[in-house]
Design a protein around this motif. Structure first.
Motif, PDB file in Angstrom:
ATOM      1  N   HIS A 280      16.812  15.470  16.338  1.00 11.71           N
ATOM      2  CA  HIS A 280      15.474  15.511  15.737  1.00 11.71           C
ATOM      3  C   HIS A 280      14.745  14.180  15.868  1.00 11.71           C
ATOM      4  O   HIS A 280      13.515  14.157  16.018  1.00 11.71           O
ATOM      5  N   ILE A 281      15.481  13.080  15.835  1.00  9.79           N
ATOM      6  CA  ILE A 281      14.840  11.789  16.074  1.00  9.79           C
ATOM      7  C   ILE A 281      14.329  11.739  17.509  1.00  9.79           C
ATOM      8  O   ILE A 281      13.199  11.307  17.773  1.00  9.79           O
ATOM      9  N   GLY A 282      15.152  12.221  18.437  1.00  8.57           N
ATOM     10  CA  GLY A 282      14.748  12.233  19.848  1.00  8.57           C
ATOM     11  C   GLY A 282      13.563  13.133  20.123  1.00  8.57           C
ATOM     12  O   GLY A 282      12.826  12.928  21.103  1.00  8.57           O
ATOM     13  N   HIS A 283      13.341  14.131  19.264  1.00  5.42           N
ATOM     14  CA  HIS A 283      12.201  15.024  19.415  1.00  5.42           C
ATOM     15  C   HIS A 283      10.988  14.565  18.602  1.00  5.42           C
ATOM     16  O   HIS A 283       9.965  15.275  18.559  1.00  5.42           O
ATOM     17  N   GLY A 284      11.116  13.432  17.950  1.00  2.00           N
ATOM     18  CA  GLY A 284       9.988  12.914  17.173  1.00  2.00           C
ATOM     19  C   GLY A 284       9.817  13.555  15.813  1.00  2.00           C
ATOM     20  O   GLY A 284       8.816  13.317  15.131  1.00  2.00           O
ATOM     21  N   ASP A 285      10.778  14.380  15.402  1.00  4.15           N
ATOM     22  CA  ASP A 285      10.679  15.043  14.096  1.00  4.15           C
ATOM     23  C   ASP A 285      10.992  14.087  12.945  1.00  4.15           C
ATOM     24  O   ASP A 285      10.556  14.307  11.814  1.00  4.15           O
ATOM     25  N   VAL A 286      11.812  13.077  13.219  1.00  3.04           N
ATOM     26  CA  VAL A 286      12.213  12.096  12.215  1.00  3.04           C
ATOM     27  C   VAL A 286      11.984  10.705  12.786  1.00  3.04           C
ATOM     28  O   VAL A 286      12.371  10.427  13.927  1.00  3.04           O
ATOM     29  N   GLY A 287      11.337   9.851  11.993  1.00  2.00           N
ATOM     30  CA  GLY A 287      11.132   8.462  12.402  1.00  2.00           C
ATOM     31  C   GLY A 287      12.118   7.555  11.694  1.00  2.00           C
ATOM     32  O   GLY A 287      12.494   7.797  10.552  1.00  2.00           O
ATOM     33  N   VAL A 288      12.564   6.524  12.392  1.00  2.00           N
ATOM     34  CA  VAL A 288      13.503   5.563  11.809  1.00  2.00           C
ATOM     35  C   VAL A 288      12.728   4.321  11.382  1.00  2.00           C
ATOM     36  O   VAL A 288      12.004   3.721  12.180  1.00  2.00           O
ATOM     37  N   ARG A 289      12.870   3.957  10.103  1.00  2.00           N
ATOM     38  CA  ARG A 289      12.174   2.804   9.554  1.00  2.00           C
ATOM     39  C   ARG A 289      13.186   1.779   9.051  1.00  2.00           C
ATOM     40  O   ARG A 289      14.348   2.087   8.798  1.00  2.00           O
ATOM     41  N   ALA A 290      12.700   0.549   8.871  1.00  2.00           N
ATOM     42  CA  ALA A 290      13.556  -0.534   8.392  1.00  2.00           C
ATOM     43  C   ALA A 290      13.819  -0.386   6.891  1.00  2.00           C
ATOM     44  O   ALA A 290      13.332   0.545   6.231  1.00  2.00           O
ATOM     45  N   ASP A 291      14.573  -1.313   6.353  1.00  2.00           N
ATOM     46  CA  ASP A 291      14.868  -1.332   4.920  1.00  2.00           C
ATOM     47  C   ASP A 291      13.568  -1.536   4.132  1.00  2.00           C
ATOM     48  O   ASP A 291      12.628  -2.179   4.598  1.00  2.00           O
ATOM     49  N   ILE A 292      13.543  -0.979   2.908  1.00  5.69           N
ATOM     50  CA  ILE A 292      12.350  -1.078   2.068  1.00  5.69           C
ATOM     51  C   ILE A 292      12.224  -2.480   1.475  1.00  5.69           C
ATOM     52  O   ILE A 292      13.200  -3.030   0.961  1.00  5.69           O
ATOM     53  N   ALA A 293      11.005  -3.024   1.531  1.00  7.42           N
ATOM     54  CA  ALA A 293      10.709  -4.298   0.869  1.00  7.42           C
ATOM     55  C   ALA A 293      10.127  -4.052  -0.517  1.00  7.42           C
ATOM     56  O   ALA A 293      10.572  -4.629  -1.498  1.00  7.42           O
ATOM     57  N   ARG A 294       9.111  -3.148  -0.597  1.00  7.17           N
ATOM     58  CA  ARG A 294       8.496  -2.890  -1.903  1.00  7.17           C
ATOM     59  C   ARG A 294       7.632  -1.636  -1.833  1.00  7.17           C
ATOM     60  O   ARG A 294       7.280  -1.147  -0.752  1.00  7.17           O
ATOM     61  N   PHE A 295       7.304  -1.131  -3.022  1.00  9.96           N
ATOM     62  CA  PHE A 295       6.364  -0.022  -3.188  1.00  9.96           C
ATOM     63  C   PHE A 295       5.042  -0.561  -3.703  1.00  9.96           C
ATOM     64  O   PHE A 295       4.980  -1.540  -4.433  1.00  9.96           O
ATOM     65  N   ASP A 296       3.974   0.137  -3.327  1.00 13.01           N
ATOM     66  CA  ASP A 296       2.653  -0.141  -3.907  1.00 13.01           C
ATOM     67  C   ASP A 296       1.855   1.156  -3.840  1.00 13.01           C
ATOM     68  O   ASP A 296       1.272   1.499  -2.816  1.00 13.01           O
ATOM     69  N   GLY A 297       1.858   1.886  -4.957  1.00 11.93           N
ATOM     70  CA  GLY A 297       1.210   3.196  -4.963  1.00 11.93           C
ATOM     71  C   GLY A 297       1.968   4.149  -4.067  1.00 11.93           C
ATOM     72  O   GLY A 297       3.183   4.307  -4.189  1.00 11.93           O
ATOM     73  N   HIS A 298       1.251   4.768  -3.130  1.00  8.78           N
ATOM     74  CA  HIS A 298       1.904   5.676  -2.177  1.00  8.78           C
ATOM     75  C   HIS A 298       2.376   4.944  -0.923  1.00  8.78           C
ATOM     76  O   HIS A 298       2.976   5.563  -0.045  1.00  8.78           O
ATOM     77  N   THR A 299       2.113   3.655  -0.838  1.00  7.47           N
ATOM     78  CA  THR A 299       2.461   2.878   0.346  1.00  7.47           C
ATOM     79  C   THR A 299       3.823   2.222   0.170  1.00  7.47           C
ATOM     80  O   THR A 299       4.105   1.629  -0.873  1.00  7.47           O
ATOM     81  N   VAL A 300       4.638   2.346   1.201  1.00  8.43           N
ATOM     82  CA  VAL A 300       5.935   1.685   1.229  1.00  8.43           C
ATOM     83  C   VAL A 300       5.887   0.606   2.298  1.00  8.43           C
ATOM     84  O   VAL A 300       5.544   0.874   3.455  1.00  8.43           O
ATOM     85  N   TYR A 301       6.209  -0.617   1.900  1.00 12.51           N
ATOM     86  CA  TYR A 301       6.258  -1.746   2.825  1.00 12.51           C
ATOM     87  C   TYR A 301       7.710  -1.985   3.216  1.00 12.51           C
ATOM     88  O   TYR A 301       8.596  -2.041   2.361  1.00 12.51           O
ATOM     89  N   PHE A 302       7.924  -2.124   4.532  1.00 10.65           N
ATOM     90  CA  PHE A 302       9.280  -2.302   5.049  1.00 10.65           C
ATOM     91  C   PHE A 302       9.529  -3.754   5.443  1.00 10.65           C
ATOM     92  O   PHE A 302       8.586  -4.522   5.667  1.00 10.65           O
ATOM     93  N   ARG A 303      10.795  -4.113   5.538  1.00 18.61           N
ATOM     94  CA  ARG A 303      11.151  -5.518   5.758  1.00 18.61           C
ATOM     95  C   ARG A 303      10.825  -6.015   7.164  1.00 18.61           C
ATOM     96  O   ARG A 303      10.841  -7.228   7.406  1.00 18.61           O
TER      97      ARG A 303
END
Length: 436
Positions: A280-303
């Motif tokens: 599913h990652i290879g088909h673009g169904d799932v994206g891989v993101r880095a570790d979470i740095a912080r939340f702000d509302g609906h926005t997630v900031y990654f490291r």
């Protein structure tokens, strides 16, 4: 009626609890079982309020490598059974050996306290029944088998998330993802299984990871992957080198999908057994993101400096050992887990033991059954005053054996009671044979 002072209090009716009940029964040791839910199955009983399985949950090990040897699963059962098939299996196991009659269902153990510091002390056990009435009785010993995958390990995140923030323990169905932007935190076995669920319902799916992983397909050459190999014993360094090379032939290099390169060798952490996540990652169904740095509302900031907006964040961050009815000191708790002889026996007391507090790739329920067999033989030997039981008492009070098999396991909470399957089963079987 046997007085409770001559019985063992057995806590739990999941796989380990049923193994304990069967072995105590087989060796003629009187016991009283307690189960907080109204039926057997433990976490595999999705109707149990403490169950953490979800509608699509299946074993990640194959049935033949997992089942109890004296009660094989039927041929019609899938190679990787669902929680529904497994609940049927445990019910059939309990019925076949007439184990239900030994349990008080709907009864929660509130506390288990030794009456003295003597190694052979009685234990005062307080329970609460379904009617809310509390009862206190004294037992000869306590055998704990309430599982390791029920108490959520929820990390603290910086900032505040405005959407839904859940742990996988609260996940039951992919319907929870319908139309939502979903971020799953952690790429362990549950995280990857749920990510595969989510792609069929969610608006988008990302998975946040802080370390690299080794991904093992469920089938190799048309057979369950865990049923192959194991015939030849290799030194750890050579097995790691050979198996990681073979694995890349089947799965490729996960780094090309955005995963970090593992900073550890294969088998130094539990592998992810999943044939679909990389698909599913290879088909673009799932994206891989880095570790979470912080939340702000609906926005997630990654490291790594990136960010994304989400409606639901699901923490696939595992579980904590949870024995709320026992003081930590009684279990020789050190750091992240109790330090028990063979991951079973408390060093201070003769008849305080834990079943199921062990993790190893491929250990299966038979490995837990062998734990229960050892406990039953030791308790019986204590009752009979045998020399072999006295020798085992001396051994369990001394330095524990090395159960790592030469592997350097990651220093993580979920790895705190990890062992090498072959070394562990050999040690347990040898101890059991000495007590036979």
């Amino acid at each position: 009626m046997t007085p409770t002072e001559h019985k063992i209090a057995l806590i739990g009716a999941g796989p380990s609890g049923l193994a304990g009940a069967r072995c105590l029964q087989k060796h003629g040791i009187a016991f009283q079982g307690f189960e907080a839910h109204t039926d057997v199955g433990g976490l595999w009983n999705i109707h149990n309020p403490r169950s953490t399985v979800y509608q699509s949950a299946h074993l990640i090990s194959s049935k033949r490598m997992t089942e109890f040897s004296e009660f094989p699963m039927a041929e019609r059962v899938a190679d990787y059974p669902s929680h529904r098939e497994l609940l049927d299996y445990f019910g059939a196991f309990a019925d076949h050996f007439q184990l239900r009659q030994h349990y008080r269902f709907g009864t929660r153990v509130l506390s288990a306290v030794p009456l003295s510091d003597a190694p052979d002390t009685l234990w005062r056990v307080t329970t609460r029944g379904a009617d809310g009435v509390e009862q206190t009785e004294d037992y000869k010993g306590v055998l704990v088998a309430n599982g390791t995958l029920a108490e959520p390990n929820m990390p603290a995140f910086e900032g505040t998330f405005a959407g839904e923030l859940l742990h996988t323990s609260a996940y039951k169905s992919a319907e929870q993802f319908r139309g939502k932007r979903v971020l799953i935190v952690g790429a362990g076995n549950s995280g990857c299984d749920i990510a595969v669920d989510a792609v069929h319902q969610a608006r988008s799916v990302d998975i946040s990871v802080r370390r690299g992983y080794y991904f093992v397909p469920k089938y190799v050459f048309g057979k369950p992957a865990d049923s192959l190999g194991g015939k030849i014993t290799l030194p750890p360094w050579l097995k790691q080198k050979i198996d990681s090379t073979i694995l890349k032939w089947f799965t490729g290099d996960p780094v090309r999908f955005g995963f970090p390169k593992p900073a550890y060798k294969m088998y130094e952490s539990h592998p992810v057994v999943n044939s679909l996540i990389l698909y599913h990652i290879g088909h673009g169904d799932v994206g891989v993101r880095a570790d979470i740095a912080r939340f702000d509302g609906h926005t997630v900031y990654f490291r790594d400096g990136s960010q994304g907006d989400y409606d639901l964040v699901l923490a696939a961050t595992g579980y904590k050992l949870h024995y709320p009815f026992l003081d930590h000191a009684l279990l020789n708790w050190q750091g992240m887990a109790p330090r028990l002889y063979l991951n079973i026996f408390a060093p201070r007391f003769h008849r305080l033991a834990v079943l199921g507090m062990v993790e190893a790739s491929g250990l299966g329920w038979q490995g837990r059954y062998e734990q229960a067999e050892l406990v039953a033989r030791y308790f019986k030997g204590l009752d009979q005053g045998t020399a072999s039981a006295a020798a085992f008492t001396t051994a369990k009070a001394g330095p524990p054996p090395d159960l790592s098999g030469g592997y350097k396991y990651l220093q993580l909470e979920r790895m705190a009671y990890y062992v090498n399957k072959d070394v562990y089963r050999r040690a347990v079987r040898q101890a059991s044979q000495a007590l036979a």
